[in-house]
Design a protein around this motif. Structure first.
Motif, PDB file in Angstrom:
ATOM      1  N   GLY A 156       0.786  -1.226   0.000  1.00 29.50           N
ATOM      2  CA  GLY A 156       0.000   0.000   0.000  1.00 29.50           C
ATOM      3  C   GLY A 156       0.813   1.269   0.000  1.00 29.50           C
ATOM      4  O   GLY A 156       0.253   2.347   0.159  1.00 29.50           O
ATOM      5  N   ILE A 157       2.128   1.153  -0.174  1.00 28.42           N
ATOM      6  CA  ILE A 157       2.984   2.334  -0.024  1.00 28.42           C
ATOM      7  C   ILE A 157       2.591   3.467  -0.966  1.00 28.42           C
ATOM      8  O   ILE A 157       2.567   4.624  -0.596  1.00 28.42           O
ATOM      9  CB  ILE A 157       4.487   1.964  -0.167  1.00 28.42           C
ATOM     10  CG1 ILE A 157       5.346   3.203   0.132  1.00 28.42           C
ATOM     11  CG2 ILE A 157       4.807   1.385  -1.521  1.00 28.42           C
ATOM     12  CD1 ILE A 157       6.813   2.922   0.287  1.00 28.42           C
ATOM     13  N   ASP A 184      -4.000  10.653   6.212  1.00 20.18           N
ATOM     14  CA  ASP A 184      -4.507  10.558   4.832  1.00 20.18           C
ATOM     15  C   ASP A 184      -6.028  10.425   4.819  1.00 20.18           C
ATOM     16  O   ASP A 184      -6.706  11.024   3.986  1.00 20.18           O
ATOM     17  CB  ASP A 184      -3.868   9.378   4.101  1.00 20.18           C
ATOM     18  CG  ASP A 184      -2.386   9.626   3.817  1.00 20.18           C
ATOM     19  OD1 ASP A 184      -1.953  10.786   3.923  1.00 20.18           O
ATOM     20  OD2 ASP A 184      -1.662   8.662   3.483  1.00 20.18           O
ATOM     21  N   THR A 227       7.549   0.680   6.389  1.00 21.68           N
ATOM     22  CA  THR A 227       6.850   0.031   5.272  1.00 21.68           C
ATOM     23  C   THR A 227       7.679  -1.105   4.695  1.00 21.68           C
ATOM     24  O   THR A 227       7.173  -2.202   4.453  1.00 21.68           O
ATOM     25  CB  THR A 227       6.546   1.058   4.160  1.00 21.68           C
ATOM     26  OG1 THR A 227       5.809   2.121   4.732  1.00 21.68           O
ATOM     27  CG2 THR A 227       5.727   0.440   3.050  1.00 21.68           C
ATOM     28  N   ASN A 257      -1.145  16.461   0.185  1.00 24.93           N
ATOM     29  CA  ASN A 257       0.214  15.904   0.139  1.00 24.93           C
ATOM     30  C   ASN A 257       1.239  17.034   0.244  1.00 24.93           C
ATOM     31  O   ASN A 257       1.086  18.071  -0.393  1.00 24.93           O
ATOM     32  CB  ASN A 257       0.433  15.184  -1.194  1.00 24.93           C
ATOM     33  CG  ASN A 257      -0.494  14.000  -1.361  1.00 24.93           C
ATOM     34  OD1 ASN A 257      -0.179  12.887  -1.015  1.00 24.93           O
ATOM     35  ND2 ASN A 257      -1.690  14.268  -1.879  1.00 24.93           N
ATOM     36  N   ARG A 277       3.580   8.351  -2.173  1.00 20.49           N
ATOM     37  CA  ARG A 277       3.477   9.083  -3.449  1.00 20.49           C
ATOM     38  C   ARG A 277       4.622  10.091  -3.574  1.00 20.49           C
ATOM     39  O   ARG A 277       5.195  10.282  -4.646  1.00 20.49           O
ATOM     40  CB  ARG A 277       2.133   9.807  -3.546  1.00 20.49           C
ATOM     41  CG  ARG A 277       0.973   8.867  -3.750  1.00 20.49           C
ATOM     42  CD  ARG A 277      -0.309   9.618  -4.039  1.00 20.49           C
ATOM     43  NE  ARG A 277      -1.433   8.820  -3.559  1.00 20.49           N
ATOM     44  CZ  ARG A 277      -2.088   9.041  -2.434  1.00 20.49           C
ATOM     45  NH1 ARG A 277      -1.772  10.060  -1.688  1.00 20.49           N
ATOM     46  NH2 ARG A 277      -3.073   8.256  -2.072  1.00 20.49           N
ATOM     47  N   MET A 326       1.634  17.428   7.362  1.00 20.25           N
ATOM     48  CA  MET A 326       2.875  16.685   7.569  1.00 20.25           C
ATOM     49  C   MET A 326       3.737  17.257   8.700  1.00 20.25           C
ATOM     50  O   MET A 326       4.389  16.498   9.411  1.00 20.25           O
ATOM     51  CB  MET A 326       3.698  16.660   6.277  1.00 20.25           C
ATOM     52  CG  MET A 326       3.096  15.834   5.171  1.00 20.25           C
ATOM     53  SD  MET A 326       3.379  14.082   5.382  1.00 20.25           S
ATOM     54  CE  MET A 326       5.018  13.929   4.725  1.00 20.25           C
ATOM     55  N   ASN A 328       9.425  10.789   7.033  1.00 18.31           N
ATOM     56  CA  ASN A 328       9.521  10.067   5.756  1.00 18.31           C
ATOM     57  C   ASN A 328      10.413   8.839   5.911  1.00 18.31           C
ATOM     58  O   ASN A 328      10.083   7.756   5.436  1.00 18.31           O
ATOM     59  CB  ASN A 328      10.080  10.985   4.660  1.00 18.31           C
ATOM     60  CG  ASN A 328       9.120  12.096   4.281  1.00 18.31           C
ATOM     61  OD1 ASN A 328       7.940  12.045   4.629  1.00 18.31           O
ATOM     62  ND2 ASN A 328       9.610  13.109   3.588  1.00 18.31           N
ATOM     63  N   ASN A 377      -0.244   4.131  -2.070  1.00 22.62           N
ATOM     64  CA  ASN A 377      -1.559   4.688  -1.756  1.00 22.62           C
ATOM     65  C   ASN A 377      -1.472   5.708  -0.628  1.00 22.62           C
ATOM     66  O   ASN A 377      -2.462   6.332  -0.277  1.00 22.62           O
ATOM     67  CB  ASN A 377      -2.526   3.568  -1.343  1.00 22.62           C
ATOM     68  CG  ASN A 377      -2.883   2.690  -2.516  1.00 22.62           C
ATOM     69  OD1 ASN A 377      -3.002   3.174  -3.636  1.00 22.62           O
ATOM     70  ND2 ASN A 377      -3.023   1.394  -2.276  1.00 22.62           N
ATOM     71  N   SER A 378      -0.284   5.843  -0.050  1.00 18.30           N
ATOM     72  CA  SER A 378      -0.138   6.796   1.051  1.00 18.30           C
ATOM     73  C   SER A 378       0.501   8.087   0.550  1.00 18.30           C
ATOM     74  O   SER A 378       1.179   8.096  -0.483  1.00 18.30           O
ATOM     75  CB  SER A 378       0.728   6.196   2.156  1.00 18.30           C
ATOM     76  OG  SER A 378       2.082   6.228   1.764  1.00 18.30           O
ATOM     77  N   SER A 379       0.283   9.175   1.304  1.00 22.18           N
ATOM     78  CA  SER A 379       0.832  10.468   0.891  1.00 22.18           C
ATOM     79  C   SER A 379       2.358  10.411   0.848  1.00 22.18           C
ATOM     80  O   SER A 379       2.974  10.948  -0.080  1.00 22.18           O
ATOM     81  CB  SER A 379       0.356  11.565   1.842  1.00 22.18           C
ATOM     82  OG  SER A 379       0.628  11.203   3.178  1.00 22.18           O
ATOM     83  N   ILE A 380       2.972   9.761   1.829  1.00 25.86           N
ATOM     84  CA  ILE A 380       4.433   9.703   1.851  1.00 25.86           C
ATOM     85  C   ILE A 380       4.947   8.801   0.730  1.00 25.86           C
ATOM     86  O   ILE A 380       5.952   9.104   0.084  1.00 25.86           O
ATOM     87  CB  ILE A 380       4.947   9.222   3.228  1.00 25.86           C
ATOM     88  CG1 ILE A 380       4.586  10.260   4.290  1.00 25.86           C
ATOM     89  CG2 ILE A 380       6.449   8.979   3.207  1.00 25.86           C
ATOM     90  CD1 ILE A 380       5.013   9.906   5.694  1.00 25.86           C
ATOM     91  N   TYR A 416       8.657   6.266   8.041  1.00 24.42           N
ATOM     92  CA  TYR A 416       7.546   5.628   7.320  1.00 24.42           C
ATOM     93  C   TYR A 416       8.080   4.624   6.294  1.00 24.42           C
ATOM     94  O   TYR A 416       7.578   3.496   6.197  1.00 24.42           O
ATOM     95  CB  TYR A 416       6.696   6.684   6.617  1.00 24.42           C
ATOM     96  CG  TYR A 416       5.491   6.100   5.925  1.00 24.42           C
ATOM     97  CD1 TYR A 416       4.317   5.847   6.626  1.00 24.42           C
ATOM     98  CD2 TYR A 416       5.535   5.762   4.576  1.00 24.42           C
ATOM     99  CE1 TYR A 416       3.217   5.290   6.007  1.00 24.42           C
ATOM    100  CE2 TYR A 416       4.437   5.197   3.946  1.00 24.42           C
ATOM    101  CZ  TYR A 416       3.285   4.968   4.668  1.00 24.42           C
ATOM    102  OH  TYR A 416       2.199   4.392   4.047  1.00 24.42           O
TER     103      TYR A 416
END
Lengths: 224, 248
Positions: free
Chosen positions: A3-4, B208, B245, B214, A11, B176, B238, A6-9, B241
């Motif tokens: 889902g990376i 989000d 991820t 963004n 993108r 952010m 960032n 799909n996230s703001s970060i 995250y």
């Protein structure tokens, strides 16, 4: 992981990666084009190599086109989402007090570059595809036996209006890069003791490379 | 000081608002901006009109309640101050001052200049905490060594008062800077490392879902932040995250 994007970060990260790729490509493009000023022969040889080497043609070129499309499509997606995040605009918004014009107008400078790419593809890329893959002429030679690349380049910059459009497009490219270069590093999480130097390098890159392209266009216009 | 005020008036969340002009006289340069609005409201009440609704609480720049977008900037033209600390000496006699609510889809207007910043609370609830055993064997935080640099950076992030100026200033209404400050204040400390992965993933997911935009790194948030929260926090978030991820 799935889902990376799909996230703001995610993108932002994707935009930054495609930006890095395009900035490296731009440097390589400039390095080849500047050869046309100093050595038409070297420019011809390099252009022929780039235009016929299978890795460049069948791997790098499609990746480049996909990279450009991705960068623009993602830019548009982000713009739409960002506009939806504030549906009623301020009656008075003093953006100059807290941010640069370049950082607030990336979508417009990017749009101008996209329009330029249409012209650039029409001028160089489509004729290349026609010559090589439709007419089947992979020799890169003119009837007199010389390579055609340098002469084709010179011909394109005879028209003063085309030169003016190219120069204008490079100004927009510079404005885009003045924010985009350092922004890409911030997006991948690089903000540290090297950031100040990196911003300085980014500004130099954003001015020198487009200025170099302008120089090349003007050089051929006045020396043909 | 005589001023013309253009103030956003909106009856409630379901009605359309508009800018309404007010003339005000006798304003002293040593008054705070909110005191000036108090004077205006006194005049409106005396005339039998509806006073202007605006958020305020401590009036000391620490609670994060006051907001207001003044002459095109969150918390007005001064730097490192909230609206309650903004003084009228920043304006000149005869000035016209635009006063609008913080605008973002995630900050819907409740009335006049009051917006619902509950989206920030929900982001906090999604992960802006650490889990500590309080069964009587709680370890004193001071017994855990933390290097000075990390402690200072964490403290600086923790000074975020959650006022929403970052969202209001950002052309994309991105949250952010706020979320990154809340992630950073824990990510830098040993107590925050245990839940670091879930924290950043959950807080960004909630951010989000709330409809914030963004970040495009314009830096407007950092300039307008009354507490000077740095963009370094966004870069840190960032990294946190992306690391969380890719770790899966």
């Amino acid at each position: 992981m799935s889902g990376i994007f799909n996230s703001s970060i995610g993108r932002k990260f994707a935009m930054a990666l495609s930006a890095f790729f395009l900035m490296i490509f731009l440097l390589q493009h400039f390095a080849i084009n500047i050869l046309s000023v100093f050595s038409p022969e070297a420019f011809n040889n390099t252009s022929h190599f780039m235009g016929t080497f299978w890795i460049v043609q069948y791997i790098f070129q499609p990746i480049l086109i996909l990279g450009v499309i991705f960068h623009f499509v993602m830019g548009m997606v982000l713009e739409v989402r960002n506009r939806n995040a504030r549906k009623i605009a301020y009656a008075k918004n003093n953006g100059n007090a807290n941010s640069t014009w370049m950082s607030r107008n990336m979508i417009y400078t990017g749009g101008a570059i996209l329009l330029f790419l249409g012209l650039h593809f029409y001028d160089f890329w489509l004729p290349e595809i026609n010559t090589k893959y439709i007419q089947g002429d992979m020799s890169g030679l003119l009837p007199d036996g010389n390579y055609r690349y340098f002469e084709e380049l010179q011909h394109k910059f005879v028209d003063v209006w085309r030169v003016a459009l190219y120069c204008l497009a490079f100004v927009f490219l510079s404005l885009h890069l003045l924010h985009g270069f350092s922004s890409a590093f911030q997006s991948v999480g690089a903000n540290n003791k090297y950031t100040r130097g990196l911003k300085g390098f980014g500004k130099a890159y954003a001015i020198i490379i487009p200025l170099g392209f302008i120089f090349i266009a003007l050089y051929h216009h006045f020396n043909y | 000081m005589k001023l013309t005020l253009k103030i956003w008036r909106q009856k409630n969340a379901d009605t359309k608002g508009k800018l309404v002009d007010y003339q005000i006289d006798g304003i002293d340069g040593d008054m705070s901006f909110l005191e000036m609005l108090d004077v205006l409201n006194g005049q409106l009440i005396n005339k039998g009109e509806e006073p202007v609704a605006f958020d305020h609480d401590c009036r000391e720049g620490i609670c994060g309640s006051c907001s207001l977008f003044i002459n095109g900037e969150a918390h007005g033209p001064d730097r490192l101050v909230t609206t309650c600390q903004l003084h009228m000496r920043m304006f000149k006699d005869g000035d016209t001052i635009h006063i609008e609510p913080f605008r973002a889809t995630a900050f819907p207007v409740i009335k006049d200049l009051v917006v619902d910043r509950g989206s920030f609370d929900r982001v906090q609830h999604a992960g802006g905490f650490i889990s500590v055993n309080t069964s009587g064997k709680t370890v004193d935080a001071n017994t855990i060594p933390v290097n000075k640099h990390d402690a200072d950076m964490s403290f600086m992030a923790a000074t975020c008062i959650g006022c929403g100026a970052c969202v209001a200033s950002c052309k994309n209404s991105s949250a952010m800077l706020f979320v990154s400050a809340k992630v950073s204040q824990f990510a830098l400390l040993p107590q925050g490392k245990i839940e670091a992965t879930e924290r950043v993933l959950n807080m960004v997911k909630q951010m989000d879902e709330e409809g914030f935009g963004n970040c495009t790194n314009t830096g407007a948030c950092e300039v307008e932040c009354p507490k000077g929260i740095s963009l370094e926090n966004i870069a840190r978030m960032n990294r946190e995250y992306l690391s969380a991820t890719f770790k899966g």
